[in-house]
Design an enzyme around this catalytic site. Sequence first.
Site, PDB file in Angstrom:
ATOM      1  CB  CYS A  57       5.027  14.860 -36.616  1.00 12.84           C
ATOM      2  SG  CYS A  57       4.280  15.609 -38.072  1.00 12.84           S
ATOM      3  CB  CYS A  61       2.730  22.502 -36.096  1.00 14.96           C
ATOM      4  SG  CYS A  61       2.254  21.717 -37.660  1.00 14.96           S
ATOM      5  CB  CYS A  64       2.782  20.290 -32.694  1.00 14.90           C
ATOM      6  SG  CYS A  64       2.366  18.532 -32.596  1.00 14.90           S
ATOM      7  CB  CYS A 101     -11.343  11.887 -32.854  1.00 12.45           C
ATOM      8  SG  CYS A 101     -12.910  12.727 -32.739  1.00 12.45           S
ATOM      9  CB  CYS A 132     -13.551  11.910 -36.120  1.00 17.77           C
ATOM     10  SG  CYS A 132     -12.620  13.409 -36.483  1.00 17.77           S
ATOM     11  CB  CYS A 192     -13.657  18.051 -37.786  1.00 20.50           C
ATOM     12  SG  CYS A 192     -13.099  18.598 -36.165  1.00 20.50           S
ATOM     13  NE  ARG A 264     -15.184  18.212 -30.637  1.00 19.56           N
ATOM     14  CZ  ARG A 264     -15.070  17.681 -31.848  1.00 19.56           C
ATOM     15  NH1 ARG A 264     -13.953  17.763 -32.493  1.00 19.56           N
ATOM     16  NH2 ARG A 264     -16.088  17.068 -32.398  1.00 19.56           N
TER      17      ARG A 264
HETATM   18  S1  SF4 Z   1       0.302  19.418 -35.524  1.00 15.37           S
HETATM   19 FE1  SF4 Z   1       2.023  18.131 -34.785  1.00 15.37          FE
HETATM   20  S2  SF4 Z   1       1.515  16.088 -35.486  1.00 15.37           S
HETATM   21 FE2  SF4 Z   1       0.241  17.493 -36.672  1.00 15.37          FE
HETATM   22  S3  SF4 Z   1       1.434  17.968 -38.513  1.00 15.37           S
HETATM   23 FE3  SF4 Z   1       1.960  19.552 -37.026  1.00 15.37          FE
HETATM   24  S4  SF4 Z   1       3.813  18.757 -35.986  1.00 15.37           S
HETATM   25 FE4  SF4 Z   1       2.836  17.015 -37.031  1.00 15.37          FE
END
Ligand code: SF4
Length: 321
Positions: A57, A61, A64, A101, A132, A192, A264
Site C-alpha cells: 500500500c 499509516c 500498518c 468482510c 462488508c 463501520c 466491535r
Molecule cells: S491502513 Fe495500511 S492498508 Fe490501509 S491505507 Fe493505511 S497503509 Fe494502506
Amino acid sequence: MTTFGAVRHDWTHAEVCTLFALPFPDLMFHAQSVHRRQFEPCEVQISSLLSIKTGGCPEDCAYCPQSARYATGVKPEKLMEVDTVLNEARAAKSAGASRFCMGAAWREPKERDLERVCEMVASVKALGLETCATLGMLTRAQAGRLKTAGLDYYNHNLDTSPQYYGAIITTRTYQDRLDTLAHVRDAGIHVCCGGIIGMGEDIGDRAGLIVTLANLRPHPESVPINMLVRVEGTPLGHAGAIDPIEFVRTIAVARIVLPKSVVRLSAGREDMSEAVQALCFLAGANSIFYGPKLLTTPNPGRDRDQRLLEKLGLRPMAQGG
Ligand code: SF4
C-alpha cells in the site's frame, strides 16, 4: 451529566472527557445499563475478515504492516480471484460468521479492481452472508457501484482524533476520510467506523475520536475499537503498551456515547487475557472478528474464541446486528 442512553449528536469534548474520568465501577455500570437497554446483553455479532489484496500500500499509516514504506516482512499479493474468496466465505459461514468482510490494502480502488470486488460482493451475498468491504477512499460513484452489487457495510476508520491524526498519517487528510464516509452513507451502505487505541494518543484524543464518531449522522452502525498491534518495522512497532483498563474504559465510553452502534472488539485480542476481553464485553463490546488472522496480524483461533464465548455464556447474534 444527564441520563445516558439517548442517541445524541451534540456530545461535547468536555462531557466525553468527564466520562473517561468516572470511577471505573460507575463507568462500567452506566455502560452496562445503556447496553442492556439497546441490545440482548448475551449476544455477540461475529464477523470474519479476509485480506483480499495484501500489502504494497502506498499510504503511510504508522501502525500498518501493509504499507510499502515499512520493512515488515509482509509479502505483497495481488487481488484474489473471486472463487478463492467464495471458498473462504463458505468456510467462515460454516464456522458461525454472519458477516464477511473483505479488506484490500489500497489508497483507493482502481476501476478494474472494483469490478472484481463487486463480483465478490454479489457472490458472497448470494451465500446468505452480510457483506462488508474496506478498500480505502471511495468516490461517490464507486460507493454507488458497491451498493448496487449488494454491499451491506463499508469499513473506513477515522483512527484517532482530528488533532492527533497528522502524527499517524500524512498521505491523506482527516477530511478525506470524512468525505469517503459521507459517500458511503449517501449510497445507502451501512457505515463501520472506529479507531485504534495505544498509538501514543492521550485521553483527550480518545475523547476527540468518540466525539467525531458521535457527530456523524446517523451514528456508524458498527464501531470497531482496535488495540494497537505493535508490528516490528512500523513506526509504532515500539510504542508503549496501553494499560488494559484504559482500553476497557474506551470501550465503555464508546458504548455510552454510541448507544445503538455495535461496538466491535477488533485488533489486539490476541494479546488480551480472557479477563480483559470479558471486561470489554461487560463494558458493552458486542462484536468480534472470528478467525486466526486479522488481515496480516494474528487473532485468537476459532476454538479459543468458542471456548471463551461458552465460558462467558455469550452466543452469536443473528444478522443485522
Ligand atoms: S491502513 Fe495500511 S492498508 Fe490501509 S491505507 Fe493505511 S497503509 Fe494502506
